[in-house]
Design a protein around this motif. Structure first.
Motif, short mmCIF file in Angstrom:
data_model
loop_
_atom_site.label_atom_id
_atom_site.label_comp_id
_atom_site.label_asym_id
_atom_site.label_seq_id
_atom_site.Cartn_x
_atom_site.Cartn_y
_atom_site.Cartn_z
N SER A 736 0.66 -5.55 26.99
CA SER A 736 0.00 -4.32 26.53
C SER A 736 0.66 -3.08 27.13
CB SER A 736 -1.48 -4.35 26.88
OG SER A 736 -1.66 -4.35 28.30
N THR A 737 1.34 -3.21 28.26
CA THR A 737 1.96 -2.05 28.90
C THR A 737 3.48 -2.18 28.99
OG1 THR A 737 1.63 -3.02 31.10
CG2 THR A 737 -0.10 -1.55 30.26
N LEU A 738 4.03 -3.23 28.40
CA LEU A 738 5.48 -3.41 28.43
C LEU A 738 6.18 -2.31 27.63
CD1 LEU A 738 8.00 -5.23 29.08
CD2 LEU A 738 7.57 -6.31 26.87
N GLU A 739 7.21 -1.71 28.20
CA GLU A 739 8.01 -0.73 27.48
C GLU A 739 8.90 -1.48 26.48
OE1 GLU A 739 10.16 1.92 30.00
OE2 GLU A 739 8.48 2.22 31.36
N CYS A 740 8.55 -1.36 25.20
CA CYS A 740 9.31 -2.09 24.18
C CYS A 740 9.04 -1.49 22.81
CB CYS A 740 8.94 -3.58 24.19
SG CYS A 740 7.26 -3.93 23.65
N ARG A 741 9.91 -1.83 21.85
CA ARG A 741 9.71 -1.50 20.45
C ARG A 741 9.39 -2.78 19.71
NH1 ARG A 741 14.34 -0.12 17.81
NH2 ARG A 741 13.06 0.54 16.04
N HIS A 742 8.30 -2.76 18.92
CA HIS A 742 7.95 -3.92 18.12
C HIS A 742 8.85 -3.96 16.88
CE1 HIS A 742 3.60 -4.03 19.91
NE2 HIS A 742 4.54 -4.04 20.83
N LEU A 743 9.54 -5.08 16.71
CA LEU A 743 10.45 -5.20 15.57
C LEU A 743 9.91 -6.14 14.49
CD1 LEU A 743 13.90 -5.41 17.42
CD2 LEU A 743 12.71 -3.40 16.54
N SER A 744 8.70 -6.67 14.69
CA SER A 744 8.09 -7.52 13.67
C SER A 744 6.60 -7.51 13.86
CB SER A 744 8.62 -8.97 13.76
OG SER A 744 7.99 -9.65 14.84
N GLU A 745 5.90 -8.09 12.90
CA GLU A 745 4.48 -8.35 13.07
C GLU A 745 4.31 -9.58 13.95
OE1 GLU A 745 2.16 -6.39 11.94
OE2 GLU A 745 3.49 -5.09 10.77
N CYS A 746 3.07 -9.80 14.41
CA CYS A 746 2.74 -11.01 15.16
C CYS A 746 2.82 -12.22 14.22
CB CYS A 746 1.35 -10.87 15.77
SG CYS A 746 0.67 -12.39 16.41
N VAL A 747 3.40 -13.32 14.70
CA VAL A 747 3.52 -14.53 13.88
C VAL A 747 3.07 -15.75 14.67
CG1 VAL A 747 5.40 -13.66 12.45
CG2 VAL A 747 5.93 -14.88 14.56
N GLU A 748 2.68 -16.79 13.95
CA GLU A 748 2.35 -18.06 14.59
C GLU A 748 3.64 -18.83 14.84
OE1 GLU A 748 0.64 -22.10 12.86
OE2 GLU A 748 -0.96 -20.57 12.99
N LEU A 749 3.86 -19.23 16.08
CA LEU A 749 5.11 -19.88 16.45
C LEU A 749 4.99 -21.40 16.56
CD1 LEU A 749 6.28 -17.46 19.29
CD2 LEU A 749 7.15 -17.56 16.95
N PHE A 750 3.84 -21.88 17.07
CA PHE A 750 3.75 -23.30 17.40
C PHE A 750 2.28 -23.67 17.52
CE2 PHE A 750 4.97 -27.23 19.62
CZ PHE A 750 6.24 -27.47 19.10
N VAL A 751 1.96 -24.94 17.28
CA VAL A 751 0.58 -25.42 17.44
C VAL A 751 0.59 -26.69 18.28
CG1 VAL A 751 -1.49 -26.27 16.27
CG2 VAL A 751 -0.11 -24.47 15.21
N LEU A 752 -0.28 -26.73 19.26
CA LEU A 752 -0.49 -27.93 20.08
C LEU A 752 -1.90 -28.42 19.78
CD1 LEU A 752 0.90 -26.69 23.53
CD2 LEU A 752 2.07 -28.06 21.83
N ASP A 753 -1.99 -29.62 19.20
CA ASP A 753 -3.30 -30.19 18.87
C ASP A 753 -3.64 -31.22 19.94
OD1 ASP A 753 -5.51 -31.58 17.74
OD2 ASP A 753 -4.93 -30.79 15.77
#
Length: 847
Positions: A736-753
């Protein structure tokens, strides 16, 4: 010239075959048979001895017995570890490595034991050897990454990337050498950069010392690579152990060091400088009127420091250091007693407590509010040995600070200005663009107490044990002194004094503080992350709801079974819940509070168990409905066993994510075991973990992960050597406070069932579209933890006790808006790795 192609001649002696020794063969055969029988009987100690005999007498059996020998070694050393026979454990590994010196699995396993015992340098050596033997060995690579964070702390990269800091040190050293300081000692040399600055400036002799074996070896490599091998003598030892002429031939005229932490004195700079002045440095310059050759005097860089402080209000600090909620998950915490973090700026030093923690104030989620102007807490002259020696005996200094803004006092924030010489200095202040964090002295005893303008905060400053200690002891209000260094009553904290008139306010504060100053017998200590978890109301409420749903479903199932069979169940039958969370957890108590439930808690520390027992009594939970299963691990019904008779667990609560932002090691193995121990309809909590992430451009993450070339390190070749210790995943990240530029939307990467093993996979390819042009430098990731299909908690929430993590790409990836990026996401054991490349099939061709 002899015929090089001729076959070597063999004499008769070389061709003679060894005669068979029937007795030896019989011993080998019987020992091998005994080893296998002992292994079958799980007598691993005896099996190990037989295998040693066989493999020493008959090395020809090494390939045949290798796997069985490994298995026996690991099982036997586990037993030795469990009973505390540590020396015997390591003796077994040494014997194994004499037989199999190039066995990467044994090397890695020994490294794991060494790391658990605290021998980090030695552990890293074993992991490194294993990787050299087998570069694709994932267990050794994962272990090396984990140990690398200990061996070379991440601040080394930030510090070496801080060109401004490096340049100022170089200039101060150059001035000192040119003014006659011809012999130099670098204390705590790290990578050797300050010693190399001295040599480059023209110093005739340069010595350096480094305690860490890893950093010592690294410094030797760096010095050699920069053509100064033989010009700088590096010693692997503490400066406190150095002697003249044993370690260096004579006293030096200049000591350079940066053995200072965020609290200035925490790395022992005072002790090391006192020793240096007494034993390693030439005496200081006496004064302008006394004749003395400049070259015959000693001095220190940095020359001194000024320490500053400020009172602050900060919710993020508060929730990590003291209890902020009155109930969690329907449980009242009134009977919990005093709970606090292990960080305390008490005026009475306590070896069990740290005097301060560290934070980068500019990056704290939610920010902070200054309640006073910055004040000077201390000045220290490192070139005055009498002042250094008298520091611990200085009288406690009381400082009166006018309060400038209304707010709740949560901490004293501290930073300093390091005076390298008369002209140059470095500041570690919260507004500076620096590699430094600030020291935080949290306040435990002022919950609900608001400071107001016109108040005066009284702060005590002391250095009695060579730590800088700051303590808020009292507030002056309307001519009256209100003591803050006593425990505040819960009745008082529930009625903030700001709602009363000034007279009633003062009386209330005085009465409550005085009434409860002796009520500290119920004090219990929690780690900062445990305290933040306890303060997370949403987390506990989610578990409360999910457990209630499950209990209700299981009770309905039982009732239906009774009706179907016509047999009424025993009213004493209970639902069994097992909590295997790490550290302090209230989840077992929350489960037990639902009634008809027997809960087993993972809490191990006796004082924390007493807290849970008090809470159980005060919340009307029968004592027999709460047990501590770690107290019975040697019993028949120990860890992850059936609770009683034919019954199984109704719910097993697993702790899935480390505070740092990584999946806990061996999580999937624990989930696999837990599934076998559930009753029909029972559930693992959580049942599923979904990993989310985002493409970002962040120079900050690059600077914190690796040294960026030679330019920031003043042209010295350091990066290739220290960057061996870079790790692909950056942890303890506040996204939330990291100095960065967002280059994409949030995506689902992986699922652990965790409930359905057949739904899991180890590799996944994810396509992500860039929303902006830039350089992808990292992929921060976090988790949505699903307790059931409807109820989840996020490690990204503002009240989370978890931090986030990020995969930092080895090479930044240039993207244009609209580009599709293919992410290859892999899970090995519990380690997530990612790589990224442009999907050329979807990128439009240039016109």
């Amino acid at each position: 010239m002899p015929n090089a192609s001729a076959r070597p001649k063999h004499g008769r002696r070389a061709r003679r075959r060894r005669r068979e020794d029937p007795a030896r063969n019989e011993l080998v055969s019987s020992s091998l048979e005994s080893a296998q029988q002992c292994l079958f009987n799980q007598d691993y100690g005896t099996a190990f001895v037989h295998y040693l005999l066989v493999l020493n007498l008959a090395p020809v059996f090494k390939d045949f017995a290798k796997e069985s020998f490994r298995f026996t070694l690991f099982k036997w050393t586990e037993e030795l570890d469990s009973v505390g026979r540590i020396q015997d454990l390591f003796d077994c590994y040494e014997q194994a490595l004499e037989l199999f010196p190039a066995d990467e699995v044994i090397l890695n396993s020994m490294g794991e034991h060494l790391f658990r015992m605290g021998f980090r340098d030695e552990a890293a050596g074993h992991f490194h050897k294993a990787l050299k033997l087998r570069p694709d060995y994932p267990e050794a690579r994962e272990n090396f990454y984990r140990v690398a964070n200990w061996l070379v702390e991440r601040w080394h990269f930030l510090m070496l990337n801080d060109r401004g800091r490096n340049r100022k040190y170089q200039q101060a050293i150059q001035k000192a050498v040119q003014s006659g300081c011809n012999t130099v000692l670098d204390i705590g040399t790290g990578t050797g950069i300050l010693g190399m600055c001295a040599k480059k400036a023209g110093a005739a002799e340069v010595y350096a010392c480094e305690l860490s074996k890893t950093m010592y070896e690294l410094a030797c490599e760096v010095v050699t690579a920069n053509g100064m091998d033989g010009c700088i003598k590096i010693l692997h030892m503490k400066s406190l152990e150095m002697e003249v002429p044993k370690d260096i031939p004579h006293r030096v005229s200049l000591v350079v060091t940066e053995t200072v932490d965020a609290g200035l004195f925490g790395e022992g700079i005072i002790e090391s400088l006192i020793h240096a002045w007494r034993h390693l440095l030439l005496p200081p310059q006496r004064g302008e009127n006394e004749f003395q050759e400049q070259s015959a005097t000693g001095r220190v860089i940095p020359a001194g420091a000024t320490v500053f402080g400020m009172a602050v209000e900060c919710l993020e600090i508060r929730r990590h250091h003291r209890l902020c909620v009155s109930e969690v998950g329907s449980l009242s915490l009134a009977a919990a007693g005093e709970l606090r973090s292990p960080v305390s700026c008490s005026s009475e030093p306590d070896d069990s407590m740290e005097p301060y923690t560290t934070e980068r104030l500019s990056r704290l989620p939610g920010g902070y509010k200054p309640l006073t102007e910055p004040f000077t807490a201390l000045n220290i002259d490192f070139n005055n040995v009498q002042e250094l020696e008298g520091l611990s005996s200085r009288e406690v200094q009381k400082i009166h600070l006018p309060v400038t803004q209304e707010g709740e006092l949560d901490a004293l924030a501290v930073w300093f200005q390091l005076h390298l010489d008369e002209e140059s200095s470095l500041s570690t202040g919260p507004q500076e663009d620096t590699c430094w964090e600030q020291a935080i002295y949290p306040v435990h005893s002022t919950k609900g107490f608001l400071l107001k303008p016109l108040d005066e905060l009284i702060v005590e400053v002391s250095c009695r044990d060579a730590y800088l200690r700051l303590c808020s002891v009292a507030v002056l209000r309307d001519g009256h002194e209100i003591r803050l260094d006593k425990r505040v009553d819960s009745q008082y904290t529930g009625n903030p004094i700001s709602n009363q008139n000034p007279e009633a306010e003062l009386c209330s504060a005085l009465a409550c503080l005085q009434t409860n100053q002796n009520q500290t017998k119920d004090f219990s200590m929690l780690e900062c992350s445990e305290m933040a978890l306890l303060n997370n109301h949403d987390y506990h409420q989610s578990f409360c709801s999910a457990l209630a749903k499950l209990m209700s479903q299981l009770k309905v199932k039982w009732q239906n079974q009774e009706r179907g069979s016509g047999v009424q169940s025993d009213s004493s039958d209970l639902l069994y819940v097992l909590d295997v969370s790490e550290g302090f957890s209230l989840l077992s108590l929350i489960a037990a509070s639902h009634g008809h439930v027997k809960a087993y808690s993972s809490v191990e520390k006796k004082k924390q168990q007493e807290v849970l027992k008090r809470l159980a009594r005060s919340n009307n939970i029968p004592e027999q409905h709460l047990e501590f299963w770690l107290n019975h691990v040697d019993d028949e019904h120990g860890i992850l066993q059936r609770p009683s008779r034919e019954k199984l667990w109704s719910a097993i609560i697993l702790d899935c994510v480390e505070t740092c932002g990584l999946i806990r090691q061996k999580l999937m193995e624990k989930a696999s075991l837990a599934r076998c121990l559930l009753e029909e309809g029972g559930r693992i909590f959580p049942e599923k973990i979904v990993v989310h992430g985002m493409l970002v451009e962040s120079d900050t993450l690059l600077l914190e992960s690796a040294v960026q070339g030679q330019e920031p390190t003043l042209g010295f070749n350091i990066a290739p050597f220290i960057n061996q210790f870079t790790v692909p995943v950056h942890v303890f990240l506040d996204f939330s406070t990291l100095e960065c530029r967002h280059l994409s939307e949030c995506v689902e990467l992986f699922v652990l069932d965790l409930m359905d093993a057949t739904a899991n996979y180890t590799n996944r390819e994810v396509k992500v579209q860039a929303t902006s042009a830039g350089r992808i430098t990292a992929i921060p990731f976090w988790y949505h933890i699903y307790l059931d299909q409807e109820i989840s908690v996020s490690t990204l929430s503002k009240n989370s006790h978890w931090k986030q993590a990020a995969v930092v790409l080895q090479q930044p990836l240039e993207v244009q808006a609209g580009d599709w990026v293919r992410l290859a996401v892999k899970l090995h054991k519990s380690t997530i790795s990612m790589s990224a490349h442009i999907d050329n099939e979807t990128r439009p061709m240039e016109q």
